[in-house]
Design an enzyme around this catalytic site. Structure first.
Site, PDB file in Angstrom:
ATOM      1  N   GLY A   1       4.453  12.259   5.434  1.00 26.11           N
ATOM      2  CA  GLY A   1       3.839  11.229   6.278  1.00 26.11           C
ATOM      3  C   GLY A   1       2.799  11.470   6.497  1.00 26.11           C
TER       4      GLY A   1
ATOM      5  N   GLU B   1       0.937   4.600  10.704  1.00 29.90           N
ATOM      6  CA  GLU B   1      -0.575   4.871  10.645  1.00 29.90           C
ATOM      7  C   GLU B   1      -0.984   6.014  11.353  1.00 29.90           C
ATOM      8  OE1 GLU B   1      -2.904   1.078   9.978  1.00 29.90           O
ATOM      9  OE2 GLU B   1      -0.792   0.297   9.044  1.00 29.90           O
TER      10      GLU B   1
ATOM     11  N   THR C   1       5.531  -1.344   3.650  1.00 28.51           N
ATOM     12  CA  THR C   1       5.622  -2.780   4.171  1.00 28.51           C
ATOM     13  C   THR C   1       5.442  -3.897   2.984  1.00 28.51           C
ATOM     14  OG1 THR C   1       5.131  -2.363   6.439  1.00 28.51           O
ATOM     15  CG2 THR C   1       4.626  -4.555   5.760  1.00 28.51           C
TER      16      THR C   1
ATOM     17  N   GLY D   1      15.660  -7.196  34.417  1.00 30.02           N
ATOM     18  CA  GLY D   1      17.051  -6.593  34.393  1.00 30.02           C
ATOM     19  C   GLY D   1      18.256  -7.050  33.288  1.00 30.02           C
TER      20      GLY D   1
ATOM     21  N   PHE E   1       1.021  -1.218   0.071  1.00 31.46           N
ATOM     22  CA  PHE E   1      -0.058   0.047   0.109  1.00 31.46           C
ATOM     23  C   PHE E   1       0.868   1.184   0.059  1.00 31.46           C
ATOM     24  CE2 PHE E   1      -2.644   3.058   2.153  1.00 31.46           C
ATOM     25  CZ  PHE E   1      -4.020   2.834   1.608  1.00 31.46           C
TER      26      PHE E   1
ATOM     27  N   ARG F   1      -5.547   0.501  11.263  1.00 33.37           N
ATOM     28  CA  ARG F   1      -5.443   0.826  12.730  1.00 33.37           C
ATOM     29  C   ARG F   1      -6.233   0.108  13.757  1.00 33.37           C
ATOM     30  NH1 ARG F   1      -6.173   7.072  10.764  1.00 33.37           N
ATOM     31  NH2 ARG F   1      -4.167   7.447  10.174  1.00 33.37           N
TER      32      ARG F   1
END
Length: 397
Positions: A150, A376, A177, A352, A142, A256
């Site tokens: 952005g 997004e 992606t 830790g 996409f 989202r």
């Protein structure tokens, strides 16, 4: 008529709010199938993939996910599962509990590329692409984000011009992606008619994709730059139902929603690692889970984790009813990703020094969520979406 008394409810540390009681048998079947698959196919290898910074079996995983019905699973027809949004959300949670990169593969395939074609494409486009994408035989990407645009996609520079009956696309897309493994790219471009979407076969001359190197987050994910250098497409490549910026933004809202669930998967994995560690790691002669400060951390983590899952479920119920608003998606994305990162960071303190080792999933999830936090829609963008909804005043410009 005599009724046997119900057994008293018991507190389940894995499900303290009893959310599983809200799920149907089919919901649980989807969830458990994907959880089992991730445990067999992803978890034994994810540390190596992450450390190497690659996802070498992405095409195999896509086909297997297609076999599970996880690709475009909430869409109907064309080989898609027609699942509920709750079921899709549960799948996102289980995939991100393995790794955010795997959930991103599924989200981009189904909620962005397939959703765009399903909602805005022609019947011919749907028949051409969706069955193969649902099966994982064709991977989609996409293309909206650009190197200089952005959060403000309205400023995109990628453009498409008419040349006879054809369209010619020129521009660049960034942080995409699935880009270099995609067979079809849904590309958004500026035209004289406004912003339009195009289904671009990636073998088209002039289209190229190069993976982005040196990532310290989402390392087990294919992330690419797309270059469109005079890509010539026939007239039927344009998505006929998509005119204007509302079209790609609706796709993002759908994706989202998956993040609202998925982020809780990363949080759950980190919390589980911290809880197990606290039960078994001994200091001062007893497990550290027996100390008050550690228990306070675990309690706070559990509260935020399961509140987030309950929020995701609530949004899923609204989405299945056709009543989920974009502002509510922003609410969920903003809250759940922020809380997931805090859970990972707190889990790291319980582990830790071991918390920074890839032997445990915590640092990997924390690093991945740094990307999920800003892709997004950044924190600031979702805050302003909610701010506008609350005040009626637009602070974007």
């Amino acid at each position: 008529m005599f009724e046997e008394p119900q057994k008293p409810a018991r507190f389940d540390p894995r499900d303290p709010l009893g959310v599983d009681e809200l799920l149907s048998g089919e919901d649980l079947a989807f969830r458990d199938a994907v959880r089992g698959w991730a445990g067999e196919r992803v978890l034994p290898h994810i540390t190596e993939w992450y450390e190497r910074g690659e996802l070498p079996v992405v095409r195999e995983l896509a086909r297997e996910l297609g076999g599970l019905g996880a690709l475009g699973m909430s869409l109907t027809g064309y080989g898609c599962a027609g699942a509920t949004q709750i079921q899709y959300g549960l799948v996102c949670l289980e995939l991100e509990a393995a790794d955010s990169g795997i959930r991103s593969l599924v989200s981009v395939q189904g909620s962005l590329a397939m959703y765009a074609i399903h909602r805005y494409g022609s019947e011919e486009q749907k028949r051409r692409w969706l069955p193969a994408m649902a099966a994982g035989e064709v991977i989609g990407c996409f293309g909206l984000t650009e190197p200089d645009h952005g959060s403000d996609p309205a400023g995109m520079r990628t453009h498409a011009r008419r040349d006879g009956s054809d369209w010619v696309l020129t521009g660049r897309k960034m942080w995409i992606t699935n880009g270099s493994v995609a067979g079809v790219a849904v590309i958004w471009a500026r035209t004289d008619e406004g912003i339009r979407g195009f289904a671009v076969p990636t073998e088209t001359p002039g289209f190229s994709a190069v993976d982005i190197p040196h990532k310290w987050s989402l390392r087990a994910s294919v992330t690419s730059e797309l270059v469109l250098d005079g890509v010539r497409l026939p007239a039927d490549a344009v998505l006929p139902g998509a005119v204007g910026l509302r079209a790609p933004l609706s796709c993002l809202s759908h994706a989202r929603y998956g993040i609202v669930w998925g982020s809780m998967g990363a949080a759950r994995s980190s919390f589980a690692a911290a809880l197990e560690y606290a039960r078994t790691r001994e200091q001062f002669g007893r497990p550290i889970g027996g100390f008050q400060l550690t228990q306070a951390k675990l309690a706070d983590m559990a509260v935020e984790l399961h509140k987030g899952i309950l929020l995701a479920h609530h949004l899923g119920v609204r989405m299945d009813a056709g009543r989920l608003l974009p502002e509510q998606v922003s609410f969920g994305k903003l809250n759940n990703v922020r809380e997931a990162i805090d859970i990972c960071r707190t889990a790291r303190t319980i582990l830790g020094a071991n918390g920074i080792s890839l032997e445990y999933p915590v640092m990997r999830h924390a690093a991945n969520l740094e990307s999920v936090l800003t892709y997004e829609g950044t924190v600031e963008m979702h805050q302003l979406v909610l701010g506008k909804a609350l005040t009626g005043l637009d602070a974007f410009r």
